[in-house]
Design a protein around this motif. Structure first.
Motif, PDB file in Angstrom:
ATOM      1  N   VAL A  32       0.844  -1.192   0.000  1.00 36.59           N
ATOM      2  CA  VAL A  32       0.000   0.000   0.000  1.00 36.59           C
ATOM      3  C   VAL A  32       0.882   1.245   0.000  1.00 36.59           C
ATOM      4  O   VAL A  32       1.842   1.348   0.774  1.00 36.59           O
ATOM      5  N   VAL A  33       0.577   2.204  -0.862  1.00 36.65           N
ATOM      6  CA  VAL A  33       1.357   3.437  -0.947  1.00 36.65           C
ATOM      7  C   VAL A  33       0.788   4.460   0.029  1.00 36.65           C
ATOM      8  O   VAL A  33      -0.399   4.783  -0.036  1.00 36.65           O
ATOM      9  N   PRO A  34       1.608   4.980   0.949  1.00 35.08           N
ATOM     10  CA  PRO A  34       1.091   5.994   1.879  1.00 35.08           C
ATOM     11  C   PRO A  34       0.583   7.218   1.133  1.00 35.08           C
ATOM     12  O   PRO A  34       1.213   7.676   0.163  1.00 35.08           O
ATOM     13  N   TYR A  35      -0.516   7.766   1.602  1.00 32.63           N
ATOM     14  CA  TYR A  35      -1.053   8.987   0.983  1.00 32.63           C
ATOM     15  C   TYR A  35      -0.029  10.115   1.025  1.00 32.63           C
ATOM     16  O   TYR A  35       0.065  10.915   0.089  1.00 32.63           O
ATOM     17  N   SER A  36       0.758  10.190   2.103  1.00 35.09           N
ATOM     18  CA  SER A  36       1.723  11.273   2.237  1.00 35.09           C
ATOM     19  C   SER A  36       2.739  11.271   1.100  1.00 35.09           C
ATOM     20  O   SER A  36       3.141  12.340   0.621  1.00 35.09           O
ATOM     21  N   LEU A  37       3.167  10.103   0.643  1.00 33.47           N
ATOM     22  CA  LEU A  37       4.130  10.038  -0.461  1.00 33.47           C
ATOM     23  C   LEU A  37       3.502  10.520  -1.761  1.00 33.47           C
ATOM     24  O   LEU A  37       4.116  11.277  -2.527  1.00 33.47           O
ATOM     25  N   LYS A  38       2.281  10.077  -2.018  1.00 33.05           N
ATOM     26  CA  LYS A  38       1.604  10.504  -3.245  1.00 33.05           C
ATOM     27  C   LYS A  38       1.374  12.011  -3.234  1.00 33.05           C
ATOM     28  O   LYS A  38       1.587  12.704  -4.240  1.00 33.05           O
ATOM     29  N   ALA A  39       0.940  12.533  -2.091  1.00 31.95           N
ATOM     30  CA  ALA A  39       0.673  13.971  -1.998  1.00 31.95           C
ATOM     31  C   ALA A  39       1.951  14.779  -2.139  1.00 31.95           C
ATOM     32  O   ALA A  39       1.980  15.810  -2.823  1.00 31.95           O
ATOM     33  N   ALA A  40       3.034  14.332  -1.501  1.00 33.12           N
ATOM     34  CA  ALA A  40       4.305  15.051  -1.606  1.00 33.12           C
ATOM     35  C   ALA A  40       4.803  15.066  -3.039  1.00 33.12           C
ATOM     36  O   ALA A  40       5.257  16.104  -3.544  1.00 33.12           O
ATOM     37  N   ALA A  41       4.719  13.933  -3.721  1.00 27.43           N
ATOM     38  CA  ALA A  41       5.175  13.875  -5.120  1.00 27.43           C
ATOM     39  C   ALA A  41       4.349  14.805  -5.996  1.00 27.43           C
ATOM     40  O   ALA A  41       4.883  15.493  -6.876  1.00 27.43           O
ATOM     41  N   ARG A  42       3.046  14.845  -5.758  1.00 31.72           N
ATOM     42  CA  ARG A  42       2.187  15.728  -6.552  1.00 31.72           C
ATOM     43  C   ARG A  42       2.551  17.188  -6.321  1.00 31.72           C
ATOM     44  O   ARG A  42       2.622  17.980  -7.267  1.00 31.72           O
ATOM     45  N   MET A  43       2.792  17.571  -5.081  1.00 33.74           N
ATOM     46  CA  MET A  43       3.077  18.972  -4.773  1.00 33.74           C
ATOM     47  C   MET A  43       4.476  19.394  -5.207  1.00 33.74           C
ATOM     48  O   MET A  43       4.696  20.539  -5.600  1.00 33.74           O
ATOM     49  N   ILE A  44       5.439  18.483  -5.151  1.00 32.02           N
ATOM     50  CA  ILE A  44       6.796  18.816  -5.599  1.00 32.02           C
ATOM     51  C   ILE A  44       6.815  19.024  -7.100  1.00 32.02           C
ATOM     52  O   ILE A  44       7.453  19.951  -7.611  1.00 32.02           O
ATOM     53  N   GLY A  45       6.107  18.169  -7.831  1.00 29.56           N
ATOM     54  CA  GLY A  45       6.007  18.333  -9.280  1.00 29.56           C
ATOM     55  C   GLY A  45       7.362  18.413  -9.950  1.00 29.56           C
ATOM     56  O   GLY A  45       8.216  17.548  -9.789  1.00 29.56           O
TER      57      GLY A  45
END
Length: 486
Positions: free
Chosen positions: A235-248
């Motif tokens: 399972v991928v933590p939401y925090s990793l997905k959100a951080a990757a999206r915001m870093i762009g």
């Protein structure tokens, strides 16, 4: 006619369904024939408010179309949180989700043909899974767009946007879809069977495609930056997905991968002791829910200062975070563009990584501003739009950043104090050159007394409303963020 079925609750997404038996066939179309009203809060979106003897009447249709649409859209409603195209400035961008289609069309007029066609395709693909108005084959109901934002769901018509609870909204849609499909459960035709099979498989989008949707990054980029094997079954933590999206695109491959690994390594821990200040912030937001974001930021800062019994003195945002059991660490994020990455929520101990290379955060005044900015997110957004992470300088909703920036400025230096300091320096001074020097002296004194940047001091003097237009001209060289003061 059957009794009405109600899905959802008042103040949220609510659907009211009446089955009808007058279609004339017993296949999937006839079985799911009925009148459906869709409400958001007290606004009827789908239906006629005066259609049936002065009572609201829903759209009459064969509603098997809706679960067929939702089965395809489901993973994108769960994962995607950004617009399909990036707007060049806040002047070009939609003011809310419902304006996306129109603003994107306006933008395309100024683009080269190839880019305009590419963006049109991205927009069409986005709307096909985010606009409930696209669900009916042959009918044209009003558009109703849905886009996740952390623990919230943004729901919008062309005219306005609502902020609803994400889990509640998805639960309402699921209950409605399953009620519609239950009407076809005893049928053996191909369409009913396919609709059921697709609905049961709605979560089966492959992991790589889910990550692309969640982060807005291409598969090629994810190969370079993701700290885990892309096709692993964990399972991928939401925090990793959100951080990757915001870093762009703010970090290159190695730095991007490293910071995601650093975030993942932050252990879980006890959340900050924020019950009282968060309750206070929630009350302020209720009282000012119709205000623009920067006004909300001002009011939040004033309320927190009152709570801390420090209405106009110098504050210590880093010390306050540590008092609340939030770790504050200096960290090289590998880019000047980002000032900080803050992490919190169930998966990690609350931590603020202040970028030692950031254009602002590398300076003592910038670090103070960064910590104050994150205080606002912790109080207002950590249980809503930003439940796990925030990247200062990254791809974060402009209204959230405008509010947090205004909060930081007011928490560090109240506008009233800034305006009075300027007035005191200007007292009894008449000549233009002397007044200019007096204002510059006020900026320097505020910089020393409140440990804020010259820019923050200048903006707070300007926004105090205490200077004449002629005197305000002296501030212009200090207002570096001219088009985005908050």
């Amino acid at each position: 006619m059957s009794d009405q079925l109600v899905f959802g609750k008042p103040g949220a997404l609510r659907c009211i369904l009446h089955w009808r038996d007058d279609y004339g066939s017993v296949g999937p179309v006839g079985r799911t024939w009925g009148d459906l009203q869709i409400w958001v809060d007290t606004t009827l979106i789908w239906g006629n408010p005066y259609g049936d003897v002065g009572q609201p009447q829903g759209i009459r249709w064969s509603w098997i179309d809706l679960p067929e649409f939702l089965a395809v859209a489901w993973p994108y409603l769960e994962e995607e949180e950004t617009y399909p195209i990036e707007f060049a400035s806040r002047f070009e961008a939609p003011r809310h989700l419902g304006e996306l289609r129109g603003r994107a069309k306006l933008r395309q007029r100024s683009l080269a043909q190839r880019q305009a066609q590419a963006e049109e395709g991205l927009l069409d693909d986005f709307l096909l899974v985010h606009d409930l108005g696209e669900s009916l084959k042959g009918a044209f109901p009003p558009g109703l767009l849905l886009l996740r934002e952390g623990l919230r769901m943004r729901v919008a018509t062309a005219g306005r946007e609502w902020q609803l609870d994400f889990a509640d909204t998805m639960g309402t849609l699921q209950s409605l879809a399953e009620c519609i499909l239950a009407r076809t459960e005893t049928l053996n035709d191909a369409r009913s069977t396919l609709a059921w099979n697709r609905w049961r498989a709605r979560e089966d989008l492959d992991r790589r495609s889910r990550l692309e949707a969640a982060t807005g990054l291409s598969s090629h980029t994810l190969e370079q930056v993701w700290p885990r094997p892309l096709d692993a079954a964990d399972v991928v933590p939401y925090s990793l997905k959100a951080a990757a999206r915001m870093i762009g695109g703010a970090l290159d491959g190695p730095a991007f991968r490293q910071i995601l690994a650093d975030i993942e390594s932050i252990p879980s821990g006890t959340g900050p002791a924020l019950a009282e200040p968060r309750a206070l912030a929630a009350e302020v937001m209720r009282d000012h829910q119709e205000d623009v974001p920067y006004v909300q930021g001002y009011r939040l800062a004033q309320a927190l200062r009152e709570y801390l019994s420090n209405e106009e003195g110098r504050t210590d945002p880093e010390g306050l975070l540590k008092q609340w059991s939030v770790d504050v660490r200096d960290h090289d994020l590998g880019s000047e563009q980002l000032d900080a990455i803050a992490v919190w929520g169930k998966e990690h101990r609350p931590t603020v990584l202040v970028n030692t290379r950031g254009l602002r955060s590398r300076l003592p005044t910038g670090k103070r501003s960064t910590c104050a900015h994150e205080i606002c997110h912790l109080l207002v957004d950590a249980e809503g739009a930003l439940p796990a992470v925030e990247v200062l300088g990254g791809r974060v909703a402009p209204d959230l950043e405008q509010r947090a920036n205004a909060f930081a400025a007011e928490f560090l230096l109240p506008r009233g104090a800034a305006g009075r300091a300027a007035e005191a320096e200007l007292a009894y001074i008449r000549t233009t050159d002397a007044r200019r020097q007096a204002i510059e002296d006020a900026i320097k004194r505020l910089n020393e007394d409140y440990a804020v940047s010259f820019e923050t001091a200048a903006w707070q003097i300007k926004n105090s409303g205490r200077l004449s237009d002629a005197d305000e001209d002296t501030l212009q060289p200090y207002l570096k963020s001219l088009w985005a003061p908050f």
